[in-house]
Write an enzyme that holds these catalytic residues in place. Structure first.
Site, short mmCIF file in Angstrom:
data_model
loop_
_atom_site.label_atom_id
_atom_site.label_comp_id
_atom_site.label_asym_id
_atom_site.label_seq_id
_atom_site.Cartn_x
_atom_site.Cartn_y
_atom_site.Cartn_z
N HIS A 174 0.95 -1.24 0.01
CA HIS A 174 -0.06 -0.16 -0.05
C HIS A 174 0.89 1.18 0.08
CE1 HIS A 174 0.88 -0.82 4.24
NE2 HIS A 174 0.52 0.35 4.40
N ASP A 189 0.09 4.91 1.94
CA ASP A 189 -0.45 5.53 2.93
C ASP A 189 -1.28 6.62 2.49
OD1 ASP A 189 0.81 3.81 4.66
OD2 ASP A 189 2.40 5.56 5.30
N HIS A 191 4.53 0.20 0.09
CA HIS A 191 5.45 -0.68 1.00
C HIS A 191 4.58 -1.92 1.63
CE1 HIS A 191 3.34 2.43 3.62
NE2 HIS A 191 3.37 1.66 4.34
N ARG A 202 5.01 6.35 14.20
CA ARG A 202 4.82 6.86 12.99
C ARG A 202 4.27 8.25 12.73
NH1 ARG A 202 1.03 4.10 8.70
NH2 ARG A 202 -0.64 5.12 9.71
#
Length: 293
Positions: free
Chosen positions: A110, A112, A268, A283
């Site tokens: 995917h 983000d 990723h 994150r």
């Protein structure tokens, strides 16, 4: 680009070592707990655009350090508490926690927030606790994936758009617990906030102009204007094409590593091979500009 630095540049504020020819570079000689000057920020940004993902080792940053670093590159939004746990000391940091009771559920390729009208620019991920074995992350360079397509396929794809849908991932059975109890109300609000949206299948990078594929198996629902069957077959081909090892870099985490990647040019995959071991990551998201609404 003129701002790019290499390990041989005597004036470089850090050292840069490409990990693969297609994607990824390790950065050394820089301390992310310190305030970086404009020259260092510009050089890091140029390196990020060129290599897609940057790796920093031995960086014992706090959540505040991580947010301050990310803010040098754009707007850092607060974490949506529907999809993610929020760090108790800093609302701009999401807590990604897996252990025996919380198995990993994002082992899908995917980019983000590709389901948003304004997808994320960059993600900054720090390792806090990592398994003794497993738990790597893999990135695929979408510049290289585009360059690796035959000319006829490039011509076929250029100009097409595809629908990206929040629910393609979050309707899956592995996400069921997110829809339970109070969190379910928050998830329903997120579903309304992010209706399906179309993006070009091939996106010129907004800073370099270099073309990249912009599809991913987690959120790209269908190719606009195609029959369901034609779209399914084309997307299946593209998803498989992007997984070629020649386009990938795999990173073995150790504590206090930081990875920063450009969602406009890489996808990723968090490898889910470590359950029931504990894996804790922090994150931070960087936007090119504030999202509307």
């Amino acid at each position: 680009m003129s701002l790019a630095y290499t390990a041989t540049d005597s004036a470089a504020p850090f050292q840069l070592r490409p990990v693969t020819p297609s994607v990824g570079a390790e950065v050394s000689g820089i301390d992310l707990t310190e305030s970086l000057d404009e020259k260092a920020v510009a050089a890091l940004r140029a390196a990020l655009i060129e290599h897609g993902v940057l790796f920093f080792r031995d960086q014992p940053v706090t959540p505040d350090h991580q947010v301050a670093f990310a803010r040098r590159f754009g707007h850092v939004p607060k974490v949506p508490d529907s999809m993610f746990l929020v760090h108790e000391a800093n609302p701009h940091v999401s807590v990604l926690l897996n252990d025996a009771d919380r198995p990993p559920t994002v082992n899908n390729w995917h980019s983000d927030y590709s389901f948003a009208p304004l997808p994320d620019f960059a993600s900054v991920l720090r390792s806090v606790v990592v398994p003794d074995c497993g738990g790597d992350t893999v990135w695929a360079g979408m510049f290289a994936a585009w360059d690796g397509l035959p000319d006829r396929m490039q011509q076929h794809l250029d100009g097409l758009t595809a629908t990206h849908d929040f629910m393609k991932l979050y309707e899956r059975p592995v996400k069921k617990r997110l829809w339970e109890g109070e969190r379910g109300r928050l998830m329903e609000a997120a579903r309304r906030e992010f209706p399906p949206v179309s993006h070009p299948v091939v996106r010129p990078h907004p800073e370099s102009g270099r073309k990249a594929l912009f599809v991913n198996e987690s959120f790209t629902r269908h190719i606009d204007g195609m029959s369901e069957q034609e779209s399914r077959h084309l997307l299946a081909f593209l998803f498989e094409h992007c997984k070629a090892p020649e386009f990938q870099v795999r990173f073995r985490w150790s504590p206090d590593c930081v990875a920063m990647w450009d969602n406009r040019s890489v996808i990723h995959y968090a490898v889910a091979d470590f359950h029931p071991a504990r894996r804790l990551m922090h994150r931070v998201t960087v936007l090119e500009r504030l999202r509307e609404g």
